[in-house]
Design a protein around this motif. Structure first.
Motif, PDB file in Angstrom:
ATOM      1  N   LEU A   1       4.797   7.495  -6.621  1.00 38.22           N
ATOM      2  CA  LEU A   1       4.113   6.467  -7.411  1.00 38.22           C
ATOM      3  C   LEU A   1       3.112   5.694  -6.548  1.00 38.22           C
ATOM      4  CD1 LEU A   1       3.813   4.687  -9.988  1.00 38.22           C
ATOM      5  CD2 LEU A   1       5.692   3.287  -9.070  1.00 38.22           C
ATOM      6  N   VAL A   2       3.537   5.321  -5.349  1.00 35.89           N
ATOM      7  CA  VAL A   2       2.650   4.591  -4.439  1.00 35.89           C
ATOM      8  C   VAL A   2       1.419   5.436  -4.108  1.00 35.89           C
ATOM      9  CG1 VAL A   2       2.438   3.597  -2.122  1.00 35.89           C
ATOM     10  CG2 VAL A   2       4.513   3.199  -3.467  1.00 35.89           C
ATOM     11  N   ARG A   3       1.638   6.709  -3.863  1.00 31.24           N
ATOM     12  CA  ARG A   3       0.513   7.607  -3.527  1.00 31.24           C
ATOM     13  C   ARG A   3      -0.476   7.702  -4.680  1.00 31.24           C
ATOM     14  NH1 ARG A   3      -3.462   9.531  -2.319  1.00 31.24           N
ATOM     15  NH2 ARG A   3      -3.928  11.459  -1.207  1.00 31.24           N
ATOM     16  N   ARG A   4       0.032   7.798  -5.898  1.00 33.86           N
ATOM     17  CA  ARG A   4      -0.847   7.981  -7.052  1.00 33.86           C
ATOM     18  C   ARG A   4      -1.612   6.720  -7.425  1.00 33.86           C
ATOM     19  NH1 ARG A   4       3.814  10.597  -8.794  1.00 33.86           N
ATOM     20  NH2 ARG A   4       4.377   8.813 -10.117  1.00 33.86           N
ATOM     21  N   THR A   5      -1.058   5.555  -7.121  1.00 32.30           N
ATOM     22  CA  THR A   5      -1.648   4.297  -7.602  1.00 32.30           C
ATOM     23  C   THR A   5      -2.426   3.532  -6.539  1.00 32.30           C
ATOM     24  OG1 THR A   5       0.447   3.131  -7.172  1.00 32.30           O
ATOM     25  CG2 THR A   5       0.121   4.030  -9.389  1.00 32.30           C
ATOM     26  N   ASN A   6      -2.555   4.093  -5.362  1.00 32.91           N
ATOM     27  CA  ASN A   6      -3.389   3.479  -4.325  1.00 32.91           C
ATOM     28  C   ASN A   6      -4.660   4.295  -4.130  1.00 32.91           C
ATOM     29  OD1 ASN A   6      -2.144   1.098  -2.481  1.00 32.91           O
ATOM     30  ND2 ASN A   6      -0.475   2.320  -3.327  1.00 32.91           N
ATOM     31  N   ARG A   7      -5.771   3.629  -3.917  1.00 31.25           N
ATOM     32  CA  ARG A   7      -7.055   4.288  -3.673  1.00 31.25           C
ATOM     33  C   ARG A   7      -7.208   4.486  -2.164  1.00 31.25           C
ATOM     34  NH1 ARG A   7      -8.066  -0.097  -6.547  1.00 31.25           N
ATOM     35  NH2 ARG A   7      -9.360  -1.024  -4.905  1.00 31.25           N
TER      36      ARG A   7
ATOM     37  N   SER B   1       6.867  -0.317   7.685  1.00 34.99           N
ATOM     38  CA  SER B   1       6.148  -0.740   6.491  1.00 34.99           C
ATOM     39  C   SER B   1       6.354   0.291   5.396  1.00 34.99           C
ATOM     40  CB  SER B   1       4.651  -0.887   6.765  1.00 34.99           C
ATOM     41  OG  SER B   1       4.387  -1.906   7.699  1.00 34.99           O
ATOM     42  N   ILE B   2       6.434  -0.181   4.161  1.00 32.85           N
ATOM     43  CA  ILE B   2       6.458   0.726   3.020  1.00 32.85           C
ATOM     44  C   ILE B   2       5.468   0.200   1.992  1.00 32.85           C
ATOM     45  CG2 ILE B   2       8.393  -0.479   1.897  1.00 32.85           C
ATOM     46  CD1 ILE B   2       9.246   2.346   0.858  1.00 32.85           C
ATOM     47  N   GLY B   3       4.642   1.071   1.469  1.00 33.65           N
ATOM     48  CA  GLY B   3       3.582   0.668   0.567  1.00 33.65           C
ATOM     49  C   GLY B   3       4.083   0.230  -0.795  1.00 33.65           C
ATOM     50  N   LEU B   4       3.280  -0.559  -1.456  1.00 33.84           N
ATOM     51  CA  LEU B   4       3.514  -0.986  -2.831  1.00 33.84           C
ATOM     52  C   LEU B   4       2.427  -0.371  -3.713  1.00 33.84           C
ATOM     53  CD1 LEU B   4       4.294  -4.767  -2.214  1.00 33.84           C
ATOM     54  CD2 LEU B   4       5.939  -2.989  -2.828  1.00 33.84           C
ATOM     55  N   PRO B   5       2.690  -0.205  -4.991  1.00 35.25           N
ATOM     56  CA  PRO B   5       1.683   0.384  -5.888  1.00 35.25           C
ATOM     57  C   PRO B   5       0.461  -0.506  -6.086  1.00 35.25           C
ATOM     58  CG  PRO B   5       3.911   0.479  -6.841  1.00 35.25           C
ATOM     59  CD  PRO B   5       3.981  -0.435  -5.656  1.00 35.25           C
ATOM     60  N   PHE B   6      -0.597   0.125  -6.586  1.00 30.97           N
ATOM     61  CA  PHE B   6      -1.792  -0.561  -7.071  1.00 30.97           C
ATOM     62  C   PHE B   6      -2.529  -1.353  -5.990  1.00 30.97           C
ATOM     63  CE2 PHE B   6       1.422  -0.474 -10.521  1.00 30.97           C
ATOM     64  CZ  PHE B   6       0.842   0.536 -11.277  1.00 30.97           C
ATOM     65  N   GLY B   7      -2.832  -0.672  -4.901  1.00 33.63           N
ATOM     66  CA  GLY B   7      -3.612  -1.295  -3.836  1.00 33.63           C
ATOM     67  C   GLY B   7      -4.607  -0.306  -3.265  1.00 33.63           C
ATOM     68  N   ARG B   8      -4.983  -0.558  -2.023  1.00 30.89           N
ATOM     69  CA  ARG B   8      -5.891   0.327  -1.307  1.00 30.89           C
ATOM     70  C   ARG B   8      -5.148   0.908  -0.102  1.00 30.89           C
ATOM     71  NH1 ARG B   8      -9.299  -2.384   1.344  1.00 30.89           N
ATOM     72  NH2 ARG B   8      -8.327  -4.417   0.990  1.00 30.89           N
ATOM     73  N   GLY B   9      -5.559   2.093   0.274  1.00 31.46           N
ATOM     74  CA  GLY B   9      -4.907   2.728   1.399  1.00 31.46           C
ATOM     75  C   GLY B   9      -5.897   3.371   2.344  1.00 31.46           C
ATOM     76  N   ALA B  10      -5.452   3.624   3.547  1.00 34.24           N
ATOM     77  CA  ALA B  10      -6.296   4.297   4.542  1.00 34.24           C
ATOM     78  C   ALA B  10      -5.459   5.315   5.301  1.00 34.24           C
ATOM     79  CB  ALA B  10      -6.902   3.284   5.511  1.00 34.24           C
ATOM     80  N   MET B  11      -6.036   6.492   5.504  1.00 30.67           N
ATOM     81  CA  MET B  11      -5.434   7.532   6.332  1.00 30.67           C
ATOM     82  C   MET B  11      -6.428   7.854   7.435  1.00 30.67           C
ATOM     83  SD  MET B  11      -3.510  10.150   3.684  1.00 30.67           S
ATOM     84  CE  MET B  11      -4.693  10.139   2.333  1.00 30.67           C
ATOM     85  N   VAL B  12      -6.014   7.652   8.662  1.00 30.24           N
ATOM     86  CA  VAL B  12      -6.890   7.920   9.803  1.00 30.24           C
ATOM     87  C   VAL B  12      -6.253   9.000  10.664  1.00 30.24           C
ATOM     88  CG1 VAL B  12      -7.997   6.961  11.850  1.00 30.24           C
ATOM     89  CG2 VAL B  12      -7.805   5.571   9.774  1.00 30.24           C
ATOM     90  N   LEU B  13      -7.004  10.049  10.942  1.00 26.44           N
ATOM     91  CA  LEU B  13      -6.540  11.151  11.779  1.00 26.44           C
ATOM     92  C   LEU B  13      -7.348  11.159  13.069  1.00 26.44           C
ATOM     93  CD1 LEU B  13      -5.898  11.924   8.729  1.00 26.44           C
ATOM     94  CD2 LEU B  13      -5.774  14.281   9.544  1.00 26.44           C
TER      95      LEU B  13
END
Length: 256
Positions: free
Chosen positions: A27-33, A178-190
């Motif tokens: 759910l967190v993955r689907r609802t975060n940009r 940390s654990i994410g919450l729904p409906f926010g913004r996210g960042a993945m840095v490699l």
């Protein structure tokens, strides 16, 4: 209290908890940009698969977001009771669990470290990417030698990864999890892949260990900057160094 603990750690309850955790993380993955940096990260890293995806322990809840659907993956998960439902959750998220952990000051055979290393090497040989924490067990943000040894023996590169969200719960745990919450913004840095030469001696391995440590700090700092936040584990790094634990790099960790 012992009865409650036994119930919670029973197989049916662990299966249910793992299923619920996996569902929530989905759910967190689907609802975060999410934004990915660099934008062409997968194009650059894809030809080098399978890789060893490195993370700090506090990020273990969300690291699987960085896995593409087509990637086969395995993750090192401790043999603890908490590790059991994590293993179940990972299974539902398409990640195979390899049980075991480092053994700082303990019997490595009891913790399953040697057997886990063999399992990780087999996974990489079979084409599975490996996801594992780099921290020394119970010493946050200090990279152990386990992950660089795995890279040396397997010939596969280490890719530092950070996955963060703007809306989240930051725990006051040893790893600043940390654990994410729904409906926010996210960042993945490699980060850039780090290769460890097979002929590397002890001094060279220490240099590579420090390089992985710095790279993980860098990707986490950048990921939090992208969402306009600050890394809650940054103080942990300074605390470890101040307490003199920065030189105790003896083993790699596992997701609990």
């Amino acid at each position: 209290m012992g009865l409650v603990k036994n119930i919670v750690r029973s197989r049916p309850v662990q299966e249910a908890l793992g299923f619920l955790v996996a569902g929530y993380l989905g759910l967190v993955r689907r609802t975060n940009r999410f934004v990915i940096e660099p934008a062409d990260a997968y194009d650059r890293i894809g030809p080098q698969m399978p890789v060893i995806a490195a993370m700090w322990h506090g990020q273990h809840f969300m690291i699987h977001y960085a896995k593409r659907p087509q990637d086969r993956a395995a993750s090192l998960v401790s043999r603890s009771g908490d590790g059991e439902f994590n293993a179940v959750a990972l299974r539902h998220l398409g990640v195979r669990a390899i049980r075991g952990s480092g053994a700082r000051g303990r019997d490595i055979r009891k913790k399953g470290g040697a057997r886990a290393l063999r399992g990780l090497l087999r996974a990489l040989t079979d084409g599975e990417m490996v996801v594992m924490t780099a921290d020394i067990p119970k010493i946050s943000r200090i990279c152990g030698t386990g992950i660089v040894t795995l890279a040396q023996l397997s010939g596969r590169p280490i890719v530092p990864v950070a996955v963060v969200t703007s809306r989240r719960i930051d725990f006051k745990s040893w790893d600043s999890a940390s654990i994410g919450l729904p409906f926010g913004r996210g960042a993945m840095v490699l980060g850039d892949p780090i290769s460890v030469p097979r002929e590397a001696d002890a001094e060279h391995l220490e240099t590579m260990r420090q390089q992985v440590e710095r790279a993980l700090d860098t990707v986490h700092e950048r990921a939090y900057a992208l969402i306009g936040s600050r890394d809650p584990g940054a103080n942990t790094v300074r605390s470890n160094v101040a307490n003199g634990t920065g030189n105790r790099a003896t083993a790699g960790g596992a997701t609990r």
